[in-house]
Design a protein around this motif. Sequence first.
Motif, PDB file in Angstrom:
ATOM      1  N   ALA A  79       0.701  -1.196  -0.128  1.00  0.00           N
ATOM      2  CA  ALA A  79       0.156  -0.046   0.178  1.00  0.00           C
ATOM      3  C   ALA A  79       0.808   1.302   0.043  1.00  0.00           C
ATOM      4  CB  ALA A  79      -1.101  -0.022   1.252  1.00  0.00           C
ATOM      5  N   LEU A  80       2.185   0.978  -0.304  1.00  0.00           N
ATOM      6  CA  LEU A  80       2.870   2.186  -0.356  1.00  0.00           C
ATOM      7  C   LEU A  80       2.415   3.266  -1.058  1.00  0.00           C
ATOM      8  CD1 LEU A  80       5.844   3.423   0.649  1.00  0.00           C
ATOM      9  CD2 LEU A  80       6.697   2.049  -1.600  1.00  0.00           C
ATOM     10  N   PRO A  81       2.415   4.451  -0.848  1.00  0.00           N
ATOM     11  CA  PRO A  81       1.756   5.588  -1.882  1.00  0.00           C
ATOM     12  C   PRO A  81       2.779   5.874  -3.198  1.00  0.00           C
ATOM     13  CG  PRO A  81       1.987   6.648   0.345  1.00  0.00           C
ATOM     14  CD  PRO A  81       2.691   5.267   0.561  1.00  0.00           C
ATOM     15  N   GLN A 116      -1.935   3.122 -17.393  1.00  0.00           N
ATOM     16  CA  GLN A 116      -1.552   4.336 -18.002  1.00  0.00           C
ATOM     17  C   GLN A 116      -0.771   5.017 -17.231  1.00  0.00           C
ATOM     18  OE1 GLN A 116      -5.036   6.186 -18.987  1.00  0.00           O
ATOM     19  NE2 GLN A 116      -5.841   4.716 -20.626  1.00  0.00           N
ATOM     20  N   GLN A 117      -0.047   5.933 -17.704  1.00  0.00           N
ATOM     21  CA  GLN A 117       0.923   6.770 -16.766  1.00  0.00           C
ATOM     22  C   GLN A 117      -0.157   7.790 -16.095  1.00  0.00           C
ATOM     23  OE1 GLN A 117       4.847   8.093 -17.730  1.00  0.00           O
ATOM     24  NE2 GLN A 117       4.989   6.903 -19.687  1.00  0.00           N
ATOM     25  N   GLY A 118       0.204   8.096 -15.018  1.00  0.00           N
ATOM     26  CA  GLY A 118      -0.513   8.953 -14.102  1.00  0.00           C
ATOM     27  C   GLY A 118      -1.615   8.246 -13.310  1.00  0.00           C
ATOM     28  N   HIS A 119      -1.777   6.744 -13.609  1.00  0.00           N
ATOM     29  CA  HIS A 119      -2.727   5.902 -13.169  1.00  0.00           C
ATOM     30  C   HIS A 119      -2.140   4.837 -12.417  1.00  0.00           C
ATOM     31  CE1 HIS A 119      -6.524   7.912 -14.935  1.00  0.00           C
ATOM     32  NE2 HIS A 119      -5.406   8.370 -15.850  1.00  0.00           N
ATOM     33  N   ALA A 138      14.110   5.324 -14.657  1.00  0.00           N
ATOM     34  CA  ALA A 138      13.446   4.886 -13.287  1.00  0.00           C
ATOM     35  C   ALA A 138      12.136   5.046 -13.669  1.00  0.00           C
ATOM     36  CB  ALA A 138      13.934   5.387 -12.111  1.00  0.00           C
ATOM     37  N   ALA A 139      11.222   4.623 -12.555  1.00  0.00           N
ATOM     38  CA  ALA A 139       9.660   4.852 -12.648  1.00  0.00           C
ATOM     39  C   ALA A 139       9.476   4.952 -11.303  1.00  0.00           C
ATOM     40  CB  ALA A 139       9.308   3.786 -13.406  1.00  0.00           C
ATOM     41  N   LEU A 140       8.302   5.837 -11.198  1.00  0.00           N
ATOM     42  CA  LEU A 140       7.662   6.132  -9.904  1.00  0.00           C
ATOM     43  C   LEU A 140       6.482   5.161  -9.965  1.00  0.00           C
ATOM     44  CD1 LEU A 140       8.087   9.922  -9.336  1.00  0.00           C
ATOM     45  CD2 LEU A 140       9.363   8.190  -8.297  1.00  0.00           C
ATOM     46  N   VAL A 141       6.127   4.484  -9.060  1.00  0.00           N
ATOM     47  CA  VAL A 141       5.021   3.432  -9.114  1.00  0.00           C
ATOM     48  C   VAL A 141       4.243   3.496  -7.783  1.00  0.00           C
ATOM     49  CG1 VAL A 141       4.694   1.067  -9.540  1.00  0.00           C
ATOM     50  CG2 VAL A 141       6.669   2.030 -10.656  1.00  0.00           C
ATOM     51  N   ARG A 142       2.895   3.206  -7.922  1.00  0.00           N
ATOM     52  CA  ARG A 142       2.054   3.212  -6.680  1.00  0.00           C
ATOM     53  C   ARG A 142       1.773   1.474  -6.865  1.00  0.00           C
ATOM     54  NH1 ARG A 142      -3.528   2.906  -6.643  1.00  0.00           N
ATOM     55  NH2 ARG A 142      -3.524   4.019  -8.550  1.00  0.00           N
ATOM     56  N   GLU A 258       2.086  12.637  -9.339  1.00  0.00           N
ATOM     57  CA  GLU A 258       0.712  12.761  -9.526  1.00  0.00           C
ATOM     58  C   GLU A 258       0.066  11.557  -9.938  1.00  0.00           C
ATOM     59  OE1 GLU A 258      -2.225  16.230 -11.409  1.00  0.00           O
ATOM     60  OE2 GLU A 258      -0.176  16.198 -11.667  1.00  0.00           O
ATOM     61  N   ASP A 259      -1.079  11.144  -9.319  1.00  0.00           N
ATOM     62  CA  ASP A 259      -1.666   9.880  -9.714  1.00  0.00           C
ATOM     63  C   ASP A 259      -3.097   9.944  -9.180  1.00  0.00           C
ATOM     64  OD1 ASP A 259      -2.673   7.135  -9.551  1.00  0.00           O
ATOM     65  OD2 ASP A 259      -0.408   6.607  -8.950  1.00  0.00           O
ATOM     66  N   ALA A 260      -4.037   9.595 -10.126  1.00  0.00           N
ATOM     67  CA  ALA A 260      -5.364   9.647  -9.915  1.00  0.00           C
ATOM     68  C   ALA A 260      -5.784   8.549  -9.102  1.00  0.00           C
ATOM     69  CB  ALA A 260      -5.994   9.438 -11.317  1.00  0.00           C
ATOM     70  N   GLY A 261      -5.023   7.602  -8.605  1.00  0.00           N
ATOM     71  CA  GLY A 261      -5.490   6.626  -7.799  1.00  0.00           C
ATOM     72  C   GLY A 261      -4.913   6.939  -6.131  1.00  0.00           C
TER      73      GLY A 261
END
Length: 427
Positions: A79-81, A116-119, A138-142, A258-261
């Motif tokens: 559940a890491l943001p 999708q990126q941002g989601h 790299a990538a930032l991931v929820r 920034e992430d819609a989720g």
Amino acid sequence: MPPPATFHHPKVTDRPFARETASTSATDVPHQRPQADPPQAIVVGAGLAGAAACVHLARQGWHLHLIDQHAGPAEGASALPVGMLSPHVTRSPTPLSRLTAIGVPLTRLELANRLQQGHGWQACEVDNLGADAGRWPAALVRPGALVAAWLEEARQIGALRCQWSTRITSLRRARGNHGAPSWQALDDRGQCVAQAPAVVIAGALGSLGLAADAMHADDDGMLPLRPVKGQMSLGGLSGRPLGARPQRNQGVFVPEYEDAGLPPRWPGRIWAMGSTYERGVDNREVTNDAHARNAQSLTQLNPDAASHLEASQAAGQLLGWAEVRCASLDRLPLVGQLPDLPAWREQGLPMRYGRRQSALPNVPRIPGLYTLCALGSRGLSLAALCGQLLAARMQGRDGELDPELTAALDPARFAWRRARRQVPEVT
């Protein structure tokens, strides 16, 4: 000079699991030839490890019963943001650096084809200030978004049943249809809630009790799993990013994500720093001490951002997230079939073999009992790779991974090391 900011996508011949690629979508996953009785398994745990096991087994035609103690998936460490997906680079190759070099592109491909990126994720670059200094792709991931995507794919294949708010406390051998060996998953009242020929224990630190009991392990040296608490400091972001790009040294600084989720639990646009790495700590309390350690680490990366963290804390606006991750003694995951210690003893433990990769395949295994756990702080980097390896092993294949790396992940490695110390090597 660092390489250009692009991920390496391995050629088909370079992939560690050529029989299954990550480029398939939920609607075009290849199905095996229809079977009267598809293989079935219980998966305990619905975080990154359990979801990776489910999707890769579903792609191979397995029918799965997923059970988790929480009300839904990705409620623990997954559940890491926001987390960082990037390789673990060392001056000289290590098993972990070699595994992440394979696993990161696999996860990156899964993200690109399912979200999708941002989601749930966003491609980026990261400035490393440690041993692997430089600017790297790299990538930032929820992580919860990837968990949900994997479980949805397994569901669309028609191979997944989920059961929530159910804590499995023990596993019991039984007999299934036509007297075939089977496993029963029992809840805290001793009631059987699921039965199948195979079980995958993927419950992070909760895996220890289930696996040790089923293995008849007489001490924790046979399966040394340890809690590692991590706390992230974060806050909502309404103005400019707190930095040009993510940075990493002792922890990861994310100046903007920034992430819609993220809502409603978190603001839709955040900054973050963390997380701490507290070995042996098994609580989920957000503490001011951990915030202070994150601020100290951030001072070395971005002093202005560290000042912002401290000002947010003073104003009562600083947010925190804390969870307990599961790590093994050697900080590598456990992937594969669990060892049958009583059978091994009956065969004359210890077994005299001089080389690990030749000895481990000869360790007796418990029929139908597997694990995928101890991803530690490298869940994003290793979950897809470990899921593929597990599915291959449960299909009776070696997984097409370097035997040395397969041995490095073998759940029997700790019992084997202990036995190896008891007798001289045979050359």
